[in-house]
Motif scaffolding. Structure first.
Motif, PDB file in Angstrom:
ATOM      1  N   ALA A 165       0.829  -1.208   0.000  1.00 29.02           N
ATOM      2  CA  ALA A 165       0.000   0.000   0.000  1.00 29.02           C
ATOM      3  C   ALA A 165       0.860   1.252   0.000  1.00 29.02           C
ATOM      4  O   ALA A 165       0.609   2.202  -0.754  1.00 29.02           O
ATOM      5  N   SER A 166       1.879   1.252   0.811  1.00 32.01           N
ATOM      6  CA  SER A 166       2.770   2.403   0.898  1.00 32.01           C
ATOM      7  C   SER A 166       3.494   2.641  -0.422  1.00 32.01           C
ATOM      8  O   SER A 166       3.580   3.771  -0.912  1.00 32.01           O
ATOM      9  N   VAL A 167       4.019   1.576  -1.005  1.00 38.16           N
ATOM     10  CA  VAL A 167       4.760   1.709  -2.257  1.00 38.16           C
ATOM     11  C   VAL A 167       3.808   2.051  -3.407  1.00 38.16           C
ATOM     12  O   VAL A 167       4.158   2.831  -4.305  1.00 38.16           O
ATOM     13  N   ALA A 168       2.592   1.524  -3.387  1.00 34.66           N
ATOM     14  CA  ALA A 168       1.607   1.885  -4.414  1.00 34.66           C
ATOM     15  C   ALA A 168       1.251   3.367  -4.322  1.00 34.66           C
ATOM     16  O   ALA A 168       1.140   4.052  -5.342  1.00 34.66           O
ATOM     17  N   ALA A 169       1.090   3.870  -3.097  1.00 32.20           N
ATOM     18  CA  ALA A 169       0.801   5.296  -2.926  1.00 32.20           C
ATOM     19  C   ALA A 169       1.972   6.142  -3.412  1.00 32.20           C
ATOM     20  O   ALA A 169       1.772   7.171  -4.071  1.00 32.20           O
ATOM     21  N   ALA A 170       3.187   5.717  -3.127  1.00 27.65           N
ATOM     22  CA  ALA A 170       4.364   6.442  -3.606  1.00 27.65           C
ATOM     23  C   ALA A 170       4.419   6.414  -5.134  1.00 27.65           C
ATOM     24  O   ALA A 170       4.734   7.429  -5.769  1.00 27.65           O
ATOM     25  N   GLY A 171       4.106   5.274  -5.723  1.00 25.30           N
ATOM     26  CA  GLY A 171       4.091   5.175  -7.182  1.00 25.30           C
ATOM     27  C   GLY A 171       3.059   6.091  -7.817  1.00 25.30           C
ATOM     28  O   GLY A 171       3.303   6.716  -8.849  1.00 25.30           O
ATOM     29  N   ALA A 172       1.894   6.189  -7.191  1.00 20.15           N
ATOM     30  CA  ALA A 172       0.862   7.100  -7.695  1.00 20.15           C
ATOM     31  C   ALA A 172       1.338   8.546  -7.600  1.00 20.15           C
ATOM     32  O   ALA A 172       1.106   9.349  -8.516  1.00 20.15           O
ATOM     33  N   ALA A 173       2.022   8.875  -6.515  1.00 22.80           N
ATOM     34  CA  ALA A 173       2.569  10.228  -6.374  1.00 22.80           C
ATOM     35  C   ALA A 173       3.652  10.476  -7.418  1.00 22.80           C
ATOM     36  O   ALA A 173       3.717  11.559  -8.007  1.00 22.80           O
ATOM     37  N   HIS A 174       4.501   9.481  -7.674  1.00 19.25           N
ATOM     38  CA  HIS A 174       5.528   9.618  -8.710  1.00 19.25           C
ATOM     39  C   HIS A 174       4.884   9.860 -10.073  1.00 19.25           C
ATOM     40  O   HIS A 174       5.349  10.704 -10.841  1.00 19.25           O
ATOM     41  N   ALA A 175       3.843   9.106 -10.373  1.00 14.36           N
ATOM     42  CA  ALA A 175       3.150   9.281 -11.656  1.00 14.36           C
ATOM     43  C   ALA A 175       2.615  10.703 -11.778  1.00 14.36           C
ATOM     44  O   ALA A 175       2.720  11.327 -12.833  1.00 14.36           O
ATOM     45  N   PHE A 176       2.058  11.218 -10.698  1.00 12.32           N
ATOM     46  CA  PHE A 176       1.539  12.585 -10.705  1.00 12.32           C
ATOM     47  C   PHE A 176       2.668  13.582 -10.954  1.00 12.32           C
ATOM     48  O   PHE A 176       2.552  14.486 -11.781  1.00 12.32           O
ATOM     49  N   LEU A 177       3.777  13.424 -10.234  1.00 13.79           N
ATOM     50  CA  LEU A 177       4.901  14.347 -10.394  1.00 13.79           C
ATOM     51  C   LEU A 177       5.504  14.270 -11.801  1.00 13.79           C
ATOM     52  O   LEU A 177       5.887  15.300 -12.375  1.00 13.79           O
ATOM     53  N   LEU A 178       5.585  13.087 -12.351  1.00 16.33           N
ATOM     54  CA  LEU A 178       6.100  12.931 -13.715  1.00 16.33           C
ATOM     55  C   LEU A 178       5.151  13.570 -14.724  1.00 16.33           C
ATOM     56  O   LEU A 178       5.586  14.191 -15.694  1.00 16.33           O
ATOM     57  N   THR A 179       3.851  13.421 -14.499  1.00 14.39           N
ATOM     58  CA  THR A 179       2.863  14.044 -15.387  1.00 14.39           C
ATOM     59  C   THR A 179       2.975  15.558 -15.309  1.00 14.39           C
ATOM     60  O   THR A 179       2.937  16.238 -16.337  1.00 14.39           O
TER      61      THR A 179
END
Length: 183
Positions: A165-179
């Motif tokens: 869950a923690s890593v999935a949330a971090a990945g979603a945040a990374h996707a947002f920052l990359l976008t």
């Protein structure tokens, strides 16, 4: 005294709102236990958990390879990508991986993978020559992996579910920052 004019609001959700909701959802999902499981999900099959950890480590290693490929093709993106890549390396370590070469610094010979299957052994398309397209593909890979992990955590024992869950949330945040970086 007159009030200053309001600042220009950008369309879409605010970054803080997005990150808070992703983290909250991930924490709630990671802390829940399966029905009929009195010990909170810690009695899951060790082989299932071990396989899930190994796959998560491989997936994160593949993501590190994608970051390496984009960094090699677009060195100007280093300021944006190096911190995100470092987080992906920490994810590899958190899942017990790291023996296959995911290091804290970008490797000279990257091995990227496709956005649907971020494993280092998959054959990969070339990194787009346009920086925005490269960031968009990297964001798609992060988003896809975050979604896969969010689905997988529902079947995992407690501690591994929380980590996913923690890593999935971090990945979603990374996707947002990359976008956002691609704009």
């Amino acid at each position: 005294m007159p009030y200053p004019p309001p600042s220009r609001a950008l369309p879409g959700p605010r970054r803080r709102t997005l990150l808070a909701s992703a983290a909250g959802t991930a924490l709630l999902a990671g802390c829940s236990s399966a029905p009929g499981d009195p010990d909170g999900g810690t009695s899951g099959s060790p082989s299932l958990a071990e396989r899930a950890r190994a796959r998560a480590a491989r997936d994160s290693e593949g993501l590190v390879g994608r970051y390496d490929a984009v960094l090699a093709a677009h060195p100007a993106l280093e300021r944006l990508l190096v911190p995100l890549r470092a987080e992906a390396v920490r994810h590899v370590e958190a899942f017990g991986g790291g023996a296959s070469g995911a290091s804290a610094s970008p490797s000279p010979s990257p091995s990227p993978s496709g956005p649907g299957s971020p494993s280092p052994s998959a054959s990969a398309p070339a990194v787009p020559t346009d920086e925005r397209d490269a960031l968009a593909e990297l964001a798609a890979a992060e988003r896809t992996l975050a979604d896969q992990r969010a689905k997988a955590l529902l079947e995992m024992p407690g501690e591994l579910a929380r980590l996913l869950a923690s890593v999935a949330a971090a990945g979603a945040a990374h996707a947002f920052l990359l976008t956002e970086g691609a704009r």
